[in-house]
Scaffold this motif. Structure first.
Motif, PDB file in Angstrom:
ATOM      1  N   THR A  19       1.091  -1.213   0.024  1.00 18.42           N
ATOM      2  CA  THR A  19      -0.054   0.176  -0.229  1.00 18.42           C
ATOM      3  C   THR A  19       0.877   1.064   0.012  1.00 18.42           C
ATOM      4  O   THR A  19       2.141   1.209   0.388  1.00 18.42           O
ATOM      5  CB  THR A  19      -0.804  -0.067   1.091  1.00 18.42           C
ATOM      6  N   ALA A  20       0.335   2.407  -0.412  1.00 14.82           N
ATOM      7  CA  ALA A  20       1.018   3.565  -0.321  1.00 14.82           C
ATOM      8  C   ALA A  20       1.215   3.910   0.948  1.00 14.82           C
ATOM      9  O   ALA A  20       0.255   3.571   1.962  1.00 14.82           O
ATOM     10  CB  ALA A  20       0.225   4.811  -1.163  1.00 14.82           C
ATOM     11  N   THR A  21       2.275   4.694   1.191  1.00 18.81           N
ATOM     12  CA  THR A  21       2.573   5.274   2.538  1.00 18.81           C
ATOM     13  C   THR A  21       1.551   6.063   3.087  1.00 18.81           C
ATOM     14  O   THR A  21       1.053   6.088   4.248  1.00 18.81           O
ATOM     15  CB  THR A  21       4.008   6.012   2.813  1.00 18.81           C
ATOM     16  N   SER A  22       0.856   6.674   2.367  1.00 14.28           N
ATOM     17  CA  SER A  22      -0.150   7.702   2.649  1.00 14.28           C
ATOM     18  C   SER A  22      -1.190   6.604   3.276  1.00 14.28           C
ATOM     19  O   SER A  22      -2.162   7.252   4.204  1.00 14.28           O
ATOM     20  CB  SER A  22      -0.666   8.530   1.509  1.00 14.28           C
ATOM     21  N   GLN A  23      -1.447   5.561   2.925  1.00 14.87           N
ATOM     22  CA  GLN A  23      -2.675   4.921   3.289  1.00 14.87           C
ATOM     23  C   GLN A  23      -2.456   4.743   4.844  1.00 14.87           C
ATOM     24  O   GLN A  23      -3.553   4.823   5.619  1.00 14.87           O
ATOM     25  CB  GLN A  23      -2.618   3.374   2.709  1.00 14.87           C
ATOM     26  N   VAL A  24      -1.310   4.586   5.350  1.00 17.37           N
ATOM     27  CA  VAL A  24      -1.131   4.483   6.806  1.00 17.37           C
ATOM     28  C   VAL A  24      -1.064   5.870   7.619  1.00 17.37           C
ATOM     29  O   VAL A  24      -1.606   6.164   8.565  1.00 17.37           O
ATOM     30  CB  VAL A  24       0.159   3.790   7.090  1.00 17.37           C
ATOM     31  N   HIS A  25      -0.106   6.725   7.078  1.00 15.46           N
ATOM     32  CA  HIS A  25       0.363   7.998   7.604  1.00 15.46           C
ATOM     33  C   HIS A  25      -1.034   8.936   7.352  1.00 15.46           C
ATOM     34  O   HIS A  25      -0.921   9.860   8.436  1.00 15.46           O
ATOM     35  CB  HIS A  25       1.566   8.343   7.213  1.00 15.46           C
ATOM     36  N   VAL A  26      -1.684   8.747   6.634  1.00 15.80           N
ATOM     37  CA  VAL A  26      -2.818   9.814   6.393  1.00 15.80           C
ATOM     38  C   VAL A  26      -4.348   9.109   6.841  1.00 15.80           C
ATOM     39  O   VAL A  26      -4.731   9.453   7.952  1.00 15.80           O
ATOM     40  CB  VAL A  26      -2.873  10.325   4.854  1.00 15.80           C
ATOM     41  N   VAL A  27      -4.540   8.207   5.954  1.00 20.33           N
ATOM     42  CA  VAL A  27      -5.768   7.656   6.229  1.00 20.33           C
ATOM     43  C   VAL A  27      -6.162   6.874   7.573  1.00 20.33           C
ATOM     44  O   VAL A  27      -7.117   7.219   8.435  1.00 20.33           O
ATOM     45  CB  VAL A  27      -6.123   6.484   5.140  1.00 20.33           C
ATOM     46  N   GLU A  97      -9.252  -2.384  13.715  1.00 21.26           N
ATOM     47  CA  GLU A  97     -10.241  -3.511  13.457  1.00 21.26           C
ATOM     48  C   GLU A  97     -11.643  -3.021  13.317  1.00 21.26           C
ATOM     49  O   GLU A  97     -12.311  -3.685  12.622  1.00 21.26           O
ATOM     50  CB  GLU A  97      -9.979  -4.504  14.551  1.00 21.26           C
ATOM     51  N   GLN A  98     -12.085  -2.200  14.302  1.00 23.16           N
ATOM     52  CA  GLN A  98     -13.524  -1.925  14.389  1.00 23.16           C
ATOM     53  C   GLN A  98     -13.741  -0.888  13.361  1.00 23.16           C
ATOM     54  O   GLN A  98     -14.876  -1.194  12.556  1.00 23.16           O
ATOM     55  CB  GLN A  98     -13.636  -1.148  15.792  1.00 23.16           C
ATOM     56  N   GLY A  99     -12.968  -0.157  12.890  1.00 23.29           N
ATOM     57  CA  GLY A  99     -13.289   0.625  11.525  1.00 23.29           C
ATOM     58  C   GLY A  99     -13.541  -0.212  10.476  1.00 23.29           C
ATOM     59  O   GLY A  99     -14.395  -0.110   9.676  1.00 23.29           O
ATOM     60  N   TYR A 100     -12.425  -1.416  10.297  1.00 25.81           N
ATOM     61  CA  TYR A 100     -12.731  -2.074   9.069  1.00 25.81           C
ATOM     62  C   TYR A 100     -13.972  -3.052   9.122  1.00 25.81           C
ATOM     63  O   TYR A 100     -14.654  -2.938   8.090  1.00 25.81           O
ATOM     64  CB  TYR A 100     -11.578  -3.068   8.890  1.00 25.81           C
ATOM     65  N   ALA A 101     -14.360  -3.371  10.437  1.00 23.28           N
ATOM     66  CA  ALA A 101     -15.573  -4.256  10.484  1.00 23.28           C
ATOM     67  C   ALA A 101     -16.663  -3.375  10.221  1.00 23.28           C
ATOM     68  O   ALA A 101     -17.623  -3.882   9.856  1.00 23.28           O
ATOM     69  CB  ALA A 101     -15.577  -4.727  11.992  1.00 23.28           C
ATOM     70  N   ARG A 102     -16.762  -1.938  10.407  1.00 21.59           N
ATOM     71  CA  ARG A 102     -17.876  -1.155  10.366  1.00 21.59           C
ATOM     72  C   ARG A 102     -17.781  -0.623   8.925  1.00 21.59           C
ATOM     73  O   ARG A 102     -18.897   0.098   8.661  1.00 21.59           O
ATOM     74  CB  ARG A 102     -17.901   0.045  11.535  1.00 21.59           C
ATOM     75  N   GLY A 103     -16.881  -0.946   8.244  1.00 22.21           N
ATOM     76  CA  GLY A 103     -17.015  -0.416   6.696  1.00 22.21           C
ATOM     77  C   GLY A 103     -16.504   1.030   6.759  1.00 22.21           C
ATOM     78  O   GLY A 103     -16.654   1.704   5.625  1.00 22.21           O
ATOM     79  N   GLU A 104     -16.115   1.503   7.782  1.00 13.81           N
ATOM     80  CA  GLU A 104     -15.522   3.113   7.824  1.00 13.81           C
ATOM     81  C   GLU A 104     -14.231   3.057   7.259  1.00 13.81           C
ATOM     82  O   GLU A 104     -13.628   4.346   6.858  1.00 13.81           O
ATOM     83  CB  GLU A 104     -15.717   3.649   9.292  1.00 13.81           C
ATOM     84  N   LEU A 105     -13.457   1.916   7.073  1.00 14.91           N
ATOM     85  CA  LEU A 105     -12.067   1.947   6.614  1.00 14.91           C
ATOM     86  C   LEU A 105     -11.943   1.009   5.358  1.00 14.91           C
ATOM     87  O   LEU A 105     -12.706  -0.249   5.506  1.00 14.91           O
ATOM     88  CB  LEU A 105     -10.925   1.701   7.514  1.00 14.91           C
ATOM     89  N   THR A 106     -11.311   1.258   4.307  1.00 15.84           N
ATOM     90  CA  THR A 106     -11.071   0.255   3.079  1.00 15.84           C
ATOM     91  C   THR A 106      -9.672   0.374   2.624  1.00 15.84           C
ATOM     92  O   THR A 106      -9.244   1.550   2.447  1.00 15.84           O
ATOM     93  CB  THR A 106     -12.175   0.456   1.926  1.00 15.84           C
ATOM     94  N   SER A 107      -8.917  -0.689   2.570  1.00 13.81           N
ATOM     95  CA  SER A 107      -7.694  -0.817   2.085  1.00 13.81           C
ATOM     96  C   SER A 107      -7.747  -0.565   0.648  1.00 13.81           C
ATOM     97  O   SER A 107      -8.630  -1.487  -0.009  1.00 13.81           O
ATOM     98  CB  SER A 107      -6.905  -2.160   2.654  1.00 13.81           C
ATOM     99  N   GLU A 108      -6.639   0.016   0.092  1.00 17.39           N
ATOM    100  CA  GLU A 108      -6.349   0.297  -1.217  1.00 17.39           C
ATOM    101  C   GLU A 108      -4.881  -0.247  -1.711  1.00 17.39           C
ATOM    102  O   GLU A 108      -4.156   0.228  -0.873  1.00 17.39           O
ATOM    103  CB  GLU A 108      -6.796   1.650  -1.760  1.00 17.39           C
ATOM    104  N   TYR A 109      -4.622  -1.292  -2.675  1.00 14.50           N
ATOM    105  CA  TYR A 109      -3.414  -1.586  -2.684  1.00 14.50           C
ATOM    106  C   TYR A 109      -2.790  -1.019  -4.322  1.00 14.50           C
ATOM    107  O   TYR A 109      -3.437  -0.633  -5.074  1.00 14.50           O
ATOM    108  CB  TYR A 109      -3.301  -3.199  -2.765  1.00 14.50           C
ATOM    109  N   PHE A 110      -1.536  -0.873  -4.456  1.00 10.17           N
ATOM    110  CA  PHE A 110      -0.931  -0.745  -5.711  1.00 10.17           C
ATOM    111  C   PHE A 110      -1.669  -1.778  -6.587  1.00 10.17           C
ATOM    112  O   PHE A 110      -2.122  -2.793  -6.286  1.00 10.17           O
ATOM    113  CB  PHE A 110       0.595  -0.890  -5.752  1.00 10.17           C
ATOM    114  N   PRO A 111      -1.864  -1.289  -7.884  1.00 10.83           N
ATOM    115  CA  PRO A 111      -2.762  -1.928  -8.993  1.00 10.83           C
ATOM    116  C   PRO A 111      -2.051  -3.381  -9.166  1.00 10.83           C
ATOM    117  O   PRO A 111      -2.616  -4.143  -9.588  1.00 10.83           O
ATOM    118  CB  PRO A 111      -2.442  -1.153 -10.170  1.00 10.83           C
ATOM    119  N   ASP A 112      -0.631  -3.702  -8.815  1.00 10.71           N
ATOM    120  CA  ASP A 112       0.233  -4.989  -9.326  1.00 10.71           C
ATOM    121  C   ASP A 112       0.065  -5.792  -8.204  1.00 10.71           C
ATOM    122  O   ASP A 112       0.246  -6.973  -8.399  1.00 10.71           O
ATOM    123  CB  ASP A 112       1.620  -4.551  -9.725  1.00 10.71           C
ATOM    124  N   VAL A 113      -0.361  -5.385  -7.164  1.00  4.99           N
ATOM    125  CA  VAL A 113      -0.408  -6.264  -5.930  1.00  4.99           C
ATOM    126  C   VAL A 113      -1.396  -7.435  -5.856  1.00  4.99           C
ATOM    127  O   VAL A 113      -0.744  -8.655  -5.992  1.00  4.99           O
ATOM    128  CB  VAL A 113      -0.585  -5.617  -4.666  1.00  4.99           C
TER     129      VAL A 113
END
Length: 239
Positions: A19-27, A97-113
């Motif tokens: 994932t992009a670093t911004s996925q962690v450091h920002v989102v 964990e709670q955020g993902y379970a509630r659908g408030e967080l969604t992970s996005e990966y680089f297109p090749d992953v």
């Protein structure tokens, strides 16, 4: 020209690799930051929370009776420093964990992953993760993604608690044991951080660096380590 390798296990870093670093450091950081204090106050009987709070007081040089506000100030300072502190990672992981379970967080990966993960799995390779993020946080992040639930791809998860620091060879020996003690040369580690690759290489693993466009380590000195800009530049087979 693709790098051609054979291995039994592929162990993957997440941030800057999948994932992009911004996925962690920002989102993710922005999601966790305002929730740390309420989470601590709302879970006074959860041993994971109480242990993390006690460890934060100790590591942060706070008195034993320091309140939530003082604890959160330390946690926020660690986030600002991007310090890989275990109690911070534990609390963040629970919140995410709670955020993902509630659908408030969604992970996005680089297109090749995801295409690469599918291809490697189809070839019989076993996949694992080694990230500074807590194991619960890792698993949660794969549960709700733009590509669906990716948890079935991975057989093992490791973090700095159950394996050790990412820049120490001993951690990679511990992971190898957790994988069932394959030969070190039968494990391939993919990461964007040269110092992590150094440690894994010292433990006898194969390593490849990810120098992804726009990421913090794009222009880093990877020394003699093989380096690619994308998983599309790798050809990995079972060996």
């Amino acid at each position: 020209m693709s790098e051609q390798l054979t291995t039994r296990w592929v162990v993957l870093d997440i941030e800057g690799t999948l994932t992009a670093t911004s996925q962690v450091h920002v989102v993710l950081y922005d999601y966790a930051r305002p929730r740390l204090g309420p989470w601590i106050d709302e879970h006074p009987e959860d041993p994971r929370v109480t242990e993390a709070v006690e460890a934060t007081r100790t590591e942060g040089g706070l008195p034993a009776d320091a309140g939530t506000g003082e604890v959160v100030r330390v946690l926020h300072s660690w986030m600002d420093e991007d310090k890989k502190a275990a109690p911070l990672k534990t609390l963040q992981g629970l919140i995410w964990e709670q955020g993902y379970a509630r659908g408030e967080l969604t992970s996005e990966y680089f297109p090749d992953v995801v295409p690469a993960l599918r291809a490697w799995r189809d070839r019989g390779l076993a996949l694992a993760v080694f990230s500074s993020g807590s194991v619960p946080g890792q698993i949660a992040s794969f549960s709700n993604t733009t590509e669906g639930d990716l948890r079935p791809f991975f057989q093992h998860h490791f973090d700095t608690v159950n394996a050790g620091p990412k820049r120490e060879a001993a951690s990679y020996h511990a992971i190898a044991h957790g994988l069932g003690d394959p030969l070190p040369s039968e494990i391939l580690f993919l990461s964007d951080v040269p110092a992590e690759l150094d440690a894994a290489k010292t433990a006898g693993w194969q390593v490849v660096g990810l120098a992804r466009s726009g990421e913090p380590y794009e222009k880093a000195d990877f020394g003699l380590h093989r380096t690619v800009a994308s998983f599309d530049d790798l050809e990995i087979g079972l060996g």
